[in-house]
Scaffold this motif. Structure first.
Motif, PDB file in Angstrom:
ATOM      1  N   ASN A  33       0.851  -1.201   0.000  1.00  0.00           N
ATOM      2  CA  ASN A  33       0.000   0.000   0.000  1.00  0.00           C
ATOM      3  C   ASN A  33       0.881   1.243   0.000  1.00  0.00           C
ATOM      4  OD1 ASN A  33      -1.863   2.013   0.322  1.00  0.00           O
ATOM      5  ND2 ASN A  33      -2.579   1.366   2.337  1.00  0.00           N
ATOM      6  N   PRO A  34       1.041   1.887  -1.139  1.00  0.00           N
ATOM      7  CA  PRO A  34       1.899   3.084  -1.220  1.00  0.00           C
ATOM      8  C   PRO A  34       1.462   4.226  -0.304  1.00  0.00           C
ATOM      9  CG  PRO A  34       1.335   2.278  -3.421  1.00  0.00           C
ATOM     10  CD  PRO A  34       0.474   1.525  -2.451  1.00  0.00           C
ATOM     11  N   LEU A  35       0.198   4.203   0.143  1.00  0.00           N
ATOM     12  CA  LEU A  35      -0.319   5.272   0.992  1.00  0.00           C
ATOM     13  C   LEU A  35      -0.016   5.070   2.475  1.00  0.00           C
ATOM     14  CD1 LEU A  35      -3.793   5.927  -0.683  1.00  0.00           C
ATOM     15  CD2 LEU A  35      -1.634   7.144  -1.038  1.00  0.00           C
ATOM     16  N   THR A  36       0.540   3.910   2.830  1.00  0.00           N
ATOM     17  CA  THR A  36       0.901   3.677   4.226  1.00  0.00           C
ATOM     18  C   THR A  36       2.015   4.624   4.648  1.00  0.00           C
ATOM     19  OG1 THR A  36       0.275   1.334   4.158  1.00  0.00           O
ATOM     20  CG2 THR A  36       1.814   1.996   5.882  1.00  0.00           C
ATOM     21  N   LYS A  37       1.806   5.354   5.736  1.00  0.00           N
ATOM     22  CA  LYS A  37       2.826   6.255   6.257  1.00  0.00           C
ATOM     23  C   LYS A  37       3.753   5.462   7.181  1.00  0.00           C
ATOM     24  CE  LYS A  37       0.186   9.317   4.316  1.00  0.00           C
ATOM     25  NZ  LYS A  37      -0.976   8.472   4.056  1.00  0.00           N
ATOM     26  N   ILE A  38       5.045   5.756   7.108  1.00  0.00           N
ATOM     27  CA  ILE A  38       6.032   5.035   7.901  1.00  0.00           C
ATOM     28  C   ILE A  38       6.697   5.991   8.886  1.00  0.00           C
ATOM     29  CG2 ILE A  38       8.095   3.594   7.871  1.00  0.00           C
ATOM     30  CD1 ILE A  38       5.802   2.317   6.359  1.00  0.00           C
ATOM     31  N   LEU A  39       6.717   5.616  10.164  1.00  0.00           N
ATOM     32  CA  LEU A  39       7.436   6.353  11.195  1.00  0.00           C
ATOM     33  C   LEU A  39       8.486   5.414  11.774  1.00  0.00           C
ATOM     34  CD1 LEU A  39       7.626   8.956  12.961  1.00  0.00           C
ATOM     35  CD2 LEU A  39       6.021   7.871  14.531  1.00  0.00           C
TER      36      LEU A  39
END
Length: 358
Positions: free
Chosen positions: A73-79
């Motif tokens: 999912n390219p829209l997943t934000k990563i922290l």
């Protein structure tokens, strides 16, 4: 309702993070994965809005996991949850280049848990509620692309003021950049795109802790193939050199007998909750360079830099704010624009094009 995935093989860290997330203002679904394989399975089953990722884990590291999650999912934000070490700094910079939107430092001991949870909650709120976050997808640059000359189209932002902006930039003896969240990939894009003969010295405040700024300078020097270094106190500011503010120390300048020098200010507290602070750099440049300078405020959360950039503008310097569409986080440029500190608003590509017209 958002779906948040915690990926860490430490049960203690998972519980600390879960505890912080209980402070969110609305109900969210929180998943926990104790290794990357479980994380990938959950990401395939559920649409993950935000993933908080450790680096050292069984089966694969956090960098590889970013690639998997972005493919799902390219829209997943990563922290990234990063270690406060030199290797941790290098890994974090690579994570940001691979698509992580931000990072937070792990607590070194239990005494730091409360501060960690407070900082984490603030970052997660900003991300999931999209406060000032634009979530620009910064394209990763390949080695072959870096070797090619980049030519960016000139858009109306420059066309309307072309001669004026170019003339003011040509009169500049220094360029000061203030940048924060989302900054390292943007700086990499700018510095790898500059003409080889670009000679105006550049001073950069990137909000990062000490170990990270040294690693950032080394990385940028390598990929841009130009002199990028962590600034040292009282060194002469030389043409063609890019100076990165040392984390935990304010960066300023001073003029002695017609020459400009770097000053590192240890004895001044945080400004706008940051050390180094963009305001300190911009104010110092305004004082010593006056109209012969350019100030650029770029992606970042908060308001740091707006007051100092306004001081530069009052002295006649060229002041630029990064456009919302090209920011990862529009907070700092937005405040500067609202204050009237920015003479012009440009995208990253327009900024690069302008710099290459000198």
């Amino acid at each position: 309702m958002k779906r948040i995935l915690i990926v860490d093989d430490s049960e203690l860290m998972c519980e600390v993070i879960r505890g912080a997330l209980r402070g969110l203002e609305e109900d969210n679904v929180i998943f926990v994965a104790t290794n990357p394989l479980i994380a990938i399975r959950k990401a395939n089953l559920f649409k993950i809005d935000l993933a908080l990722i450790d680096y050292e884990m069984p089966y694969m590291n956090g960098i590889l996991l970013i690639d998997y999650l972005k493919d799902i999912n390219p829209l997943t934000k990563i922290l990234m949850v990063s270690a406060y070490t030199e290797p941790g700094a290098q890994i974090t910079l690579e994570a940001l280049n691979r698509g992580a939107i931000d990072y937070i430092l792990k607590p070194a001991n239990k005494d730091e848990f409360n501060e960690f949870k407070k900082d984490l909650l603030e970052k997660v709120k900003g991300i999931i509620f999209q406060k000032d976050y634009a979530f620009v997808n910064i394209k990763r640059t390949t080695t072959s692309e870096k070797s090619e000359k980049k030519v960016f189209p000139v858009t109306c932002g420059i066309d309307n003021n072309r001669s004026h902006l170019i003339n003011k930039l040509k009169e500049s003896k220094v360029i000061a950049i203030g940048i924060s969240t989302g900054g390292p990939p943007v700086l990499e894009k700018i510095f790898t795109s500059l003409n080889k003969d670009f000679s105006i010295p550049i001073l950069v405040v990137q909000h990062m802790p000490p170990t990270f700024t040294k690693a950032l300078a080394e990385r940028l020097s390598k990929v841009a193939q130009r002199q990028v270094k962590e600034a040292e106190d009282r060194e002469k500011i030389e043409n063609g050199v890019i100076y990165i503010a040392k984390g935990g120390t304010h960066l300023a300048v001073e003029k002695i007998l017609g020459k400009y020098y770097v000053r590192l200010l240890d004895n001044i507290e945080k400004v706008n909750n940051h050390k180094p602070s963009c305001d300190i750099l911009f104010s110092s440049v305004a004082e010593w360079y006056g109209e012969n300078a350019t100030g650029i405020i770029m992606t970042g959360m908060g308001s740091d830099g707006a007051n100092g950039l306004f001081e530069m503008k009052k002295q006649g310097a060229l002041t630029i704010a990064q456009s919302k569409e090209s920011c990862v986080v529009f907070g700092m440029p937005r405040v500067a624009i609202e204050k009237g500190a920015a003479e012009v608003v440009l995208s990253v590509e327009e900024i690069i094009d302008l710099l290459n017209r000198v």
